[in-house]
Design a protein around this motif. Structure first.
Motif, PDB file in Angstrom:
ATOM      1  N   ALA A 183       0.833  -1.214   0.000  1.00 48.48           N
ATOM      2  CA  ALA A 183       0.000   0.000   0.000  1.00 48.48           C
ATOM      3  C   ALA A 183       0.864   1.259   0.000  1.00 48.48           C
ATOM      4  CB  ALA A 183      -0.942  -0.010   1.209  1.00 48.48           C
ATOM      5  N   LEU A 184       1.987   1.224   0.708  1.00 48.76           N
ATOM      6  CA  LEU A 184       2.871   2.397   0.759  1.00 48.76           C
ATOM      7  C   LEU A 184       3.502   2.705  -0.596  1.00 48.76           C
ATOM      8  CD1 LEU A 184       4.627   1.928   4.210  1.00 48.76           C
ATOM      9  CD2 LEU A 184       3.118   3.816   3.543  1.00 48.76           C
TER      10      LEU A 184
ATOM     11  N   GLU B 178      -2.286   3.195   5.415  1.00 49.83           N
ATOM     12  CA  GLU B 178      -2.726   2.577   6.669  1.00 49.83           C
ATOM     13  C   GLU B 178      -4.229   2.338   6.668  1.00 49.83           C
ATOM     14  OE1 GLU B 178      -1.138   5.182   9.668  1.00 49.83           O
ATOM     15  OE2 GLU B 178       0.862   4.290   9.511  1.00 49.83           O
ATOM     16  N   ASP B 179      -4.975   3.269   6.090  1.00 44.82           N
ATOM     17  CA  ASP B 179      -6.428   3.082   5.971  1.00 44.82           C
ATOM     18  C   ASP B 179      -6.750   1.871   5.089  1.00 44.82           C
ATOM     19  OD1 ASP B 179      -6.824   5.291   7.559  1.00 44.82           O
ATOM     20  OD2 ASP B 179      -7.311   6.641   5.893  1.00 44.82           O
ATOM     21  N   VAL B 180      -6.030   1.741   3.988  1.00 44.26           N
ATOM     22  CA  VAL B 180      -6.247   0.615   3.085  1.00 44.26           C
ATOM     23  C   VAL B 180      -5.930  -0.700   3.787  1.00 44.26           C
ATOM     24  CG1 VAL B 180      -5.303  -0.521   1.016  1.00 44.26           C
ATOM     25  CG2 VAL B 180      -6.000   1.871   0.929  1.00 44.26           C
ATOM     26  N   VAL B 181      -4.841  -0.728   4.537  1.00 45.53           N
ATOM     27  CA  VAL B 181      -4.463  -1.952   5.255  1.00 45.53           C
ATOM     28  C   VAL B 181      -5.539  -2.306   6.291  1.00 45.53           C
ATOM     29  CG1 VAL B 181      -2.767  -3.001   6.800  1.00 45.53           C
ATOM     30  CG2 VAL B 181      -2.010  -1.654   4.842  1.00 45.53           C
ATOM     31  N   SER B 182      -6.008  -1.316   7.017  1.00 43.98           N
ATOM     32  CA  SER B 182      -7.067  -1.564   8.004  1.00 43.98           C
ATOM     33  C   SER B 182      -8.308  -2.135   7.337  1.00 43.98           C
ATOM     34  CB  SER B 182      -7.432  -0.268   8.736  1.00 43.98           C
ATOM     35  OG  SER B 182      -6.357   0.183   9.489  1.00 43.98           O
ATOM     36  N   GLU B 183      -8.693  -1.534   6.226  1.00 33.51           N
ATOM     37  CA  GLU B 183      -9.880  -2.010   5.530  1.00 33.51           C
ATOM     38  C   GLU B 183      -9.653  -3.391   4.916  1.00 33.51           C
ATOM     39  OE1 GLU B 183     -13.250  -0.438   2.387  1.00 33.51           O
ATOM     40  OE2 GLU B 183     -11.689   0.938   3.062  1.00 33.51           O
ATOM     41  N   THR B 184      -8.440  -3.650   4.454  1.00 34.44           N
ATOM     42  CA  THR B 184      -8.109  -4.965   3.909  1.00 34.44           C
ATOM     43  C   THR B 184      -8.305  -6.044   4.968  1.00 34.44           C
ATOM     44  OG1 THR B 184      -6.528  -4.055   2.330  1.00 34.44           O
ATOM     45  CG2 THR B 184      -6.254  -6.374   2.908  1.00 34.44           C
ATOM     46  N   PHE B 185      -7.809  -5.782   6.176  1.00 32.64           N
ATOM     47  CA  PHE B 185      -7.941  -6.787   7.230  1.00 32.64           C
ATOM     48  C   PHE B 185      -9.360  -6.841   7.790  1.00 32.64           C
ATOM     49  CE2 PHE B 185      -3.329  -6.793   6.998  1.00 32.64           C
ATOM     50  CZ  PHE B 185      -3.103  -8.165   6.994  1.00 32.64           C
ATOM     51  N   LEU B 186     -10.110  -5.774   7.698  1.00 26.70           N
ATOM     52  CA  LEU B 186     -11.522  -5.819   8.071  1.00 26.70           C
ATOM     53  C   LEU B 186     -12.281  -6.738   7.108  1.00 26.70           C
ATOM     54  CD1 LEU B 186     -13.931  -4.833   9.755  1.00 26.70           C
ATOM     55  CD2 LEU B 186     -14.110  -2.898   8.174  1.00 26.70           C
TER      56      LEU B 186
ATOM     57  N   ARG C 270     -14.649 -12.043   5.782  1.00 24.48           N
ATOM     58  CA  ARG C 270     -14.694 -13.130   4.795  1.00 24.48           C
ATOM     59  C   ARG C 270     -13.706 -14.236   5.129  1.00 24.48           C
ATOM     60  NH1 ARG C 270     -14.257 -10.692  -1.009  1.00 24.48           N
ATOM     61  NH2 ARG C 270     -14.959 -12.787  -1.475  1.00 24.48           N
ATOM     62  N   LEU C 271     -13.384 -14.390   6.396  1.00 21.54           N
ATOM     63  CA  LEU C 271     -12.323 -15.300   6.836  1.00 21.54           C
ATOM     64  C   LEU C 271     -12.503 -16.720   6.293  1.00 21.54           C
ATOM     65  CD1 LEU C 271      -9.748 -15.297   8.470  1.00 21.54           C
ATOM     66  CD2 LEU C 271     -11.077 -15.887  10.493  1.00 21.54           C
ATOM     67  N   ARG C 272     -13.711 -17.190   6.227  1.00 18.67           N
ATOM     68  CA  ARG C 272     -13.951 -18.556   5.739  1.00 18.67           C
ATOM     69  C   ARG C 272     -13.700 -18.688   4.244  1.00 18.67           C
ATOM     70  NH1 ARG C 272     -19.290 -20.451   9.116  1.00 18.67           N
ATOM     71  NH2 ARG C 272     -18.290 -20.200  11.146  1.00 18.67           N
ATOM     72  N   GLU C 273     -13.744 -17.586   3.521  1.00 20.69           N
ATOM     73  CA  GLU C 273     -13.555 -17.606   2.067  1.00 20.69           C
ATOM     74  C   GLU C 273     -12.108 -17.322   1.658  1.00 20.69           C
ATOM     75  OE1 GLU C 273     -16.312 -14.780   0.340  1.00 20.69           O
ATOM     76  OE2 GLU C 273     -17.652 -15.113   2.042  1.00 20.69           O
ATOM     77  N   VAL C 274     -11.262 -16.934   2.608  1.00 25.80           N
ATOM     78  CA  VAL C 274      -9.886 -16.553   2.282  1.00 25.80           C
ATOM     79  C   VAL C 274      -9.129 -17.786   1.782  1.00 25.80           C
ATOM     80  CG1 VAL C 274      -7.717 -15.679   3.220  1.00 25.80           C
ATOM     81  CG2 VAL C 274      -9.878 -14.675   3.960  1.00 25.80           C
ATOM     82  N   PRO C 275      -8.594 -17.712   0.556  1.00 29.33           N
ATOM     83  CA  PRO C 275      -7.903 -18.868  -0.027  1.00 29.33           C
ATOM     84  C   PRO C 275      -6.478 -19.017   0.512  1.00 29.33           C
ATOM     85  CG  PRO C 275      -7.820 -17.038  -1.540  1.00 29.33           C
ATOM     86  CD  PRO C 275      -8.637 -16.579  -0.359  1.00 29.33           C
TER      87      PRO C 275
ATOM     88  N   VAL D  11      -6.997  -7.560  -2.567  1.00 32.49           N
ATOM     89  CA  VAL D  11      -7.979  -6.734  -1.863  1.00 32.49           C
ATOM     90  C   VAL D  11      -7.425  -5.322  -1.695  1.00 32.49           C
ATOM     91  CG1 VAL D  11      -9.180  -6.383   0.340  1.00 32.49           C
ATOM     92  CG2 VAL D  11      -9.087  -8.670  -0.673  1.00 32.49           C
ATOM     93  N   ALA D  12      -6.165  -5.226  -1.257  1.00 33.93           N
ATOM     94  CA  ALA D  12      -5.541  -3.911  -1.068  1.00 33.93           C
ATOM     95  C   ALA D  12      -5.476  -3.155  -2.395  1.00 33.93           C
ATOM     96  CB  ALA D  12      -4.143  -4.071  -0.471  1.00 33.93           C
ATOM     97  N   ARG D  13      -5.155  -3.854  -3.453  1.00 29.78           N
ATOM     98  CA  ARG D  13      -5.073  -3.220  -4.778  1.00 29.78           C
ATOM     99  C   ARG D  13      -6.428  -2.637  -5.177  1.00 29.78           C
ATOM    100  NH1 ARG D  13      -5.800  -4.853 -10.352  1.00 29.78           N
ATOM    101  NH2 ARG D  13      -4.237  -3.865 -11.668  1.00 29.78           N
ATOM    102  N   ASN D  14      -7.475  -3.405  -4.984  1.00 37.66           N
ATOM    103  CA  ASN D  14      -8.812  -2.911  -5.332  1.00 37.66           C
ATOM    104  C   ASN D  14      -9.193  -1.697  -4.498  1.00 37.66           C
ATOM    105  OD1 ASN D  14      -9.138  -4.879  -7.278  1.00 37.66           O
ATOM    106  ND2 ASN D  14     -10.156  -6.300  -5.902  1.00 37.66           N
ATOM    107  N   LEU D  15      -8.842  -1.706  -3.230  1.00 38.17           N
ATOM    108  CA  LEU D  15      -9.138  -0.564  -2.369  1.00 38.17           C
ATOM    109  C   LEU D  15      -8.327   0.659  -2.789  1.00 38.17           C
ATOM    110  CD1 LEU D  15      -9.257  -2.412   1.067  1.00 38.17           C
ATOM    111  CD2 LEU D  15     -11.208  -1.453  -0.184  1.00 38.17           C
ATOM    112  N   LEU D  16      -7.075   0.448  -3.135  1.00 40.39           N
ATOM    113  CA  LEU D  16      -6.225   1.557  -3.578  1.00 40.39           C
ATOM    114  C   LEU D  16      -6.751   2.163  -4.871  1.00 40.39           C
ATOM    115  CD1 LEU D  16      -2.782  -0.029  -2.784  1.00 40.39           C
ATOM    116  CD2 LEU D  16      -3.577   2.177  -1.902  1.00 40.39           C
TER     117      LEU D  16
END
Length: 169
Positions: A23-24, A33-41, A46-51, A61-66
Motif C-alpha cells: 500500500a505504501l 494505513e487506511d487501506v491496510v485496516s480495511e483490507t484486514f476488516l 470473509r475469513l472462511r472464504e480466504v484462499p 484486496v488492497a489493490r482494489n481498495l487503492l
C-alpha cells in the motif's frame, strides 16, 4: 485451525507488513494505513472464504481498495519518490551508486502503473505468476505478457537514461 480469532491473528501478524509495504508503494502513509485496516476488516468478514496462499488474495484486496481512492496521474510520481526513500543507501563508490540509483528511479518513473505493479509483484514480493495474476486481476498468461513487456520497457528506459548520463559526463 478451528478458532477464527486465532486464524485471523496469525494472518494479520504474518502479512501485515507485506500489505502495508504494498500500500505504501501506491499511497501516502495515512491512506496506506487506511487501506491496510480495511483490507484486514474485509479479511475478518470473509475469513472462511480466504484462499491459501493468503498473500496474493490480501494484496488483491488492497489493490482494489487503492484503485478506488487514487488518481492515476499522481501515482507514478509519488511511487518514484517513495521508492527513492525505500532504496538502501550506497556503501562503496558514492558517486557511482547515486548515479545508478538516479538512473533506476528515472526509469521507473517513466513506466506506467501496470508495468510497475507487475515488476513489484514479481520481484519485490516474489509472487508466482499465478499469484501475481490474481492480485492484478488478470489471467496468468496476461500477467506473463505484462511482466515481459514491463521488463523490456524498464530495460529500454535504463538504457536511455544511462546513455543520457554518459553524455553528460
Amino acid at each position: 485451525m478451528d478458532h477464527p480469532q486465532q486464524r485471523f491473528t496469525e494472518l494479520y501478524d504474518r502479512h501485515y507488513r507485506h500489505v502495508l509495504g504494498y500500500a505504501l508503494l501506491r499511497a501516502e502513509r495515512q491512506a496506506a494505513e487506511d487501506v491496510v485496516s480495511e483490507t484486514f476488516l474485509i479479511t475478518w468478514r470473509r475469513l472462511r472464504e480466504v484462499p491459501d496462499p493468503v498473500l496474493p488474495w490480501l494484496l488483491g484486496v488492497a489493490r482494489n481498495l487503492l484503485r478506488k481512492q487514487q488518481d492515476s496521474g499522481l501515482r507514478g510520481r509519488a511511487l518514484a519518490a517513495r521508492l527513492a526513500d525505500l532504496a538502501p543507501a550506497p556503501e562503496d563508490d558514492v558517486a557511482e551508486h547515486v548515479a545508478m540509483r538516479a538512473t533506476a528511479l528515472a526509469a521507473l518513473a517513466e513506466l506506467g502503473d501496470n508495468d510497475v505493479e507487475a515488476l513489484v509483484l514479481a520481484s519485490w514480493y516474489g509472487l508466482t505468476p499465478a499469484e501475481a495474476a490474481r492480485v492484478a486481476g488478470c489471467t496468468v498468461k496476461a500477467f506473463n505478457v505484462r511482466l515481459h513487456r514491463a521488463r523490456r520497457r524498464l530495460s529500454q528506459a535504463l538504457d536511455r537514461d544511462a546513455l543520457t548520463l554518459e553524455e553528460q559526463r
